[in-house]
Design a protein around this motif. Structure first.
Motif, PDB file in Angstrom:
ATOM      1  N   ALA A 206     -81.792  80.181  78.960  1.00  0.00           N
ATOM      2  CA  ALA A 206     -80.614  79.391  79.319  1.00  0.00           C
ATOM      3  C   ALA A 206     -80.497  78.138  78.447  1.00  0.00           C
ATOM      4  O   ALA A 206     -79.411  77.822  77.944  1.00  0.00           O
ATOM      5  N   TYR A 207     -81.592  77.408  78.287  1.00  0.00           N
ATOM      6  CA  TYR A 207     -81.564  76.131  77.579  1.00  0.00           C
ATOM      7  C   TYR A 207     -81.981  76.215  76.116  1.00  0.00           C
ATOM      8  O   TYR A 207     -81.687  75.307  75.341  1.00  0.00           O
ATOM      9  N   GLY A 208     -82.664  77.288  75.754  1.00  0.00           N
ATOM     10  CA  GLY A 208     -83.257  77.379  74.431  1.00  0.00           C
ATOM     11  C   GLY A 208     -84.726  77.031  74.500  1.00  0.00           C
ATOM     12  O   GLY A 208     -85.100  76.039  75.153  1.00  0.00           O
ATOM     13  N   GLY A 304     -77.389  81.974  82.721  1.00  0.00           N
ATOM     14  CA  GLY A 304     -76.516  81.246  81.804  1.00  0.00           C
ATOM     15  C   GLY A 304     -76.501  79.786  82.196  1.00  0.00           C
ATOM     16  O   GLY A 304     -77.235  79.350  83.091  1.00  0.00           O
ATOM     17  N   LEU A 305     -75.646  79.005  81.557  1.00  0.00           N
ATOM     18  CA  LEU A 305     -75.551  77.585  81.862  1.00  0.00           C
ATOM     19  C   LEU A 305     -74.646  77.342  83.066  1.00  0.00           C
ATOM     20  O   LEU A 305     -73.646  78.043  83.262  1.00  0.00           O
ATOM     21  N   ILE A 359     -78.390  75.573  85.863  1.00  0.00           N
ATOM     22  CA  ILE A 359     -78.484  76.960  85.413  1.00  0.00           C
ATOM     23  C   ILE A 359     -77.759  77.868  86.396  1.00  0.00           C
ATOM     24  O   ILE A 359     -77.924  77.754  87.611  1.00  0.00           O
ATOM     25  N   PHE A 360     -76.942  78.757  85.859  1.00  0.00           N
ATOM     26  CA  PHE A 360     -76.334  79.812  86.652  1.00  0.00           C
ATOM     27  C   PHE A 360     -77.236  81.036  86.548  1.00  0.00           C
ATOM     28  O   PHE A 360     -77.566  81.484  85.456  1.00  0.00           O
ATOM     29  N   LYS A 460     -71.661  85.309  77.752  1.00  0.00           N
ATOM     30  CA  LYS A 460     -72.555  84.175  77.526  1.00  0.00           C
ATOM     31  C   LYS A 460     -73.687  84.172  78.545  1.00  0.00           C
ATOM     32  O   LYS A 460     -74.187  83.113  78.929  1.00  0.00           O
ATOM     33  N   LEU A 461     -74.081  85.364  78.979  1.00  0.00           N
ATOM     34  CA  LEU A 461     -75.176  85.514  79.931  1.00  0.00           C
ATOM     35  C   LEU A 461     -76.264  86.380  79.320  1.00  0.00           C
ATOM     36  O   LEU A 461     -75.975  87.369  78.638  1.00  0.00           O
ATOM     37  N   ALA A 462     -77.503  86.015  79.565  1.00  0.00           N
ATOM     38  CA  ALA A 462     -78.645  86.785  79.073  1.00  0.00           C
ATOM     39  C   ALA A 462     -79.351  87.453  80.247  1.00  0.00           C
ATOM     40  O   ALA A 462     -79.338  86.940  81.370  1.00  0.00           O
TER      41      ALA A 462
END
Length: 499
Positions: A206-208, A304-305, A359-360, A460-462
């Motif tokens: 999410a953040y890197g 995701g964020l 964080i989502f 934009k979701l992992a």
């Protein structure tokens, strides 16, 4: 959102099963009724009137700002003969160099266990125990803190010890070494639990991995921390214009203000602490896998964020979150867990932090063979947020749950003061809590649909899976190209593994 307790539904079921037959048997003893009539009888609990919620007006603590910039919050509470205090200090784990990740935790522990120039940490433990009191220090993400608690008659002694620890710490080599050893032990065991691996790696996605909000300590980064570093950090952060002091309990505000002024007003203003700006980018859509060969289940997350609490859409996003994942009645639990039976544990949240994106996420624990179907079901529920606005019943239930539970976050002076201090720390307005009830009440179904389409982007979701690859059928490749995560632990710089 937070999972609801299993106890209340179970208790309701037991009461209904126990009391309702008694009522019916009393009726049938005198005037038997046809089964159809009994079956269509109105449910009596639906007629219980529900009064509107009272206005929420939390008590405001007294706020004092000293000439040197130190801020004080005072809130009296005479229910019990206790006084609790907190000193919140700007600067935390997000502000240390990457090659010293783990610093904040080690600093917080070594600070307290070392004690001061006049009393060792061990002797301080004994003294506090004899008074049923406590003094603790802790490192956090954005701050470090010193807290104390005592009976009212012991306040002067305990407070003097707390101030001594704040201003005259004696960082000791043996206590630093002990703190490092304990962190090293946690590093050695960080891959023991599959769910912890999944959450840790999800935060990185999410953040890197290099973000100060996602970095993890390693043996080398812990080994880099010295006594000189601890003292330098303390000197840099412990200045009056970098601190908020909050006291709640059994005291007179005027007398307490005088004591705090005597302790802190002589301190000289220092260089203000500023956290470095952090850039956030959405994760790249991907399927990520970490092998855990000793389990027969999978921990799966989609991440995701999220957003910040200062976002004007915070209230609508809160209601959306409740509809999506707010307990047993939420969509994700009802569909993925109850109807489809694809997971024994499901939860999620559209996170909102104070000064950076939360964080989502949605996560599930499932059997290995259900991994891919469970992920597809979670993806479908995320997509349905964008296409299916909440029904009137869903909207009403979500808002009721938020409003009825909100007060329990602030049902004591301690909780009220802690939240007010946190809001002040991050620069939020004093009436932020007062606006929550009205903000939630105004949310409509159209608002929920609007924010879902504005803020949720499935590109934009992992995805992350931690499990036993040999047992996962169908293969994760059905979801796309799979990236294997390296969760191996780099060895200690001196070659010695912690026990």
């Amino acid at each position: 959102m937070k999972s609801l307790s299993f106890m209340k539904p179970a208790l309701t079921t037991i009461l209904a099963a126990t009391l309702l037959p008694l009522s019916l048997s009393a009726q049938t003893a005198t005037a038997p009724k046809p089964a159809a009539a009994q079956h269509t009888q109105a449910e009596p609990w639906t007629k219980i009137p529900i009064p509107p919620l009272h206005a929420f007006t939390p008590e405001k603590p007294k706020r004092i700002e000293l000439s040197n910039g130190l801020v004080i919050f005072l809130l009296e509470d005479h229910e019990l003969p206790f006084i609790n205090g907190t000193i919140l200090i700007r600067g935390g784990s997000r502000d240390v160099p990457a090659d010293q990740t783990g610093f904040a935790d080690i600093y917080g522990q070594t600070w307290r266990t070392s004690g001061t120039a006049t009393i060792s940490g061990d002797d301080l433990d004994d003294q506090m125990e004899s008074k049923a009191a406590s003094i603790e220090t802790m490192g956090g993400v954005a701050s470090t803190s010193l807290t104390w608690s005592s009976l009212t008659p012991d306040f002067d002694l305990v407070f003097s010890r707390a101030v001594d620890l704040l201003l005259h710490p004696a960082f000791k080599a043996d206590k630093l070494q002990l703190a490092q050893q304990q962190i090293d032990t946690s590093i050695a065991r960080r891959n023991d639990d599959a769910s912890e691996i999944a959450i840790r790696e999800a935060i990185k996605l999410a953040y890197g991995a290099g973000s100060p909000y996602a970095r993890q300590p390693e043996y080398a980064t812990v080994d880099n921390i010295t006594l000189k570093d601890l003292q330098a950090w303390h000197d840099r952060t412990v200045v009056p214009n970098n601190m908020i002091v909050a006291v709640v309990g059994d005291f007179d505000s005027a007398q307490m203000e005088a004591k705090l002024r005597a302790a802190f007003e002589p301190l000289k203003r220092g260089e203000p602490f500023h956290s470095a700006k952090v850039d956030f980018t959405n994760p790249t859509p991907s399927v990520n896998f970490a092998e855990k060969a000793d389990v027969n289940q999978s921990n799966v997350l989609i991440v995701g964020l999220g957003t910040e609490r200062s976002n004007p859409d915070y209230y609508a996003l809160s209601v959306m979150n409740e509809v999506f994942s707010g307990g047993f009645g939420s969509r994700v639990v009802q569909d993925v867990r109850t109807k489809l039976g694809l997971a024994y544990d499901v939860e999620g949240q559209y996170g909102a932090s104070y000064d950076h994106p939360g964080i989502f996420y949605v996560l599930a624990g499932t059997k290995s063979v259900s991994t891919v179907p469970a992920l597809k079901a979670l993806e479908a529920e995320i997509g349905r947020l964008k296409t299916d606005p909440p029904t009137p019943a869903e909207l009403r239930k979500a808002k009721d749950q938020l409003l009825n539970s909100f007060i329990f976050h602030f049902d004591s002076p301690d909780k009220i003061l802690n939240e007010q201090v946190t809001l002040a720390f991050y620069g939020y307005p004093l009436d932020f809590l007062d606006k929550y009830k009205a903000g939630i009440e105004k949310v409509t179904s159209a608002d929920v649909s609007r924010v879902a389409n504005k803020y949720i982007d499935q590109t934009k979701l992992a995805t992350i899976v931690v499990g036993n690859e040999a047992q996962i059928t169908p293969s994760l490749s059905d979801l796309g190209k799979v990236h294997t995560l390296d969760i191996t632990i780099p060895p200690p710089p001196h070659g010695e593994q912690p026990q």
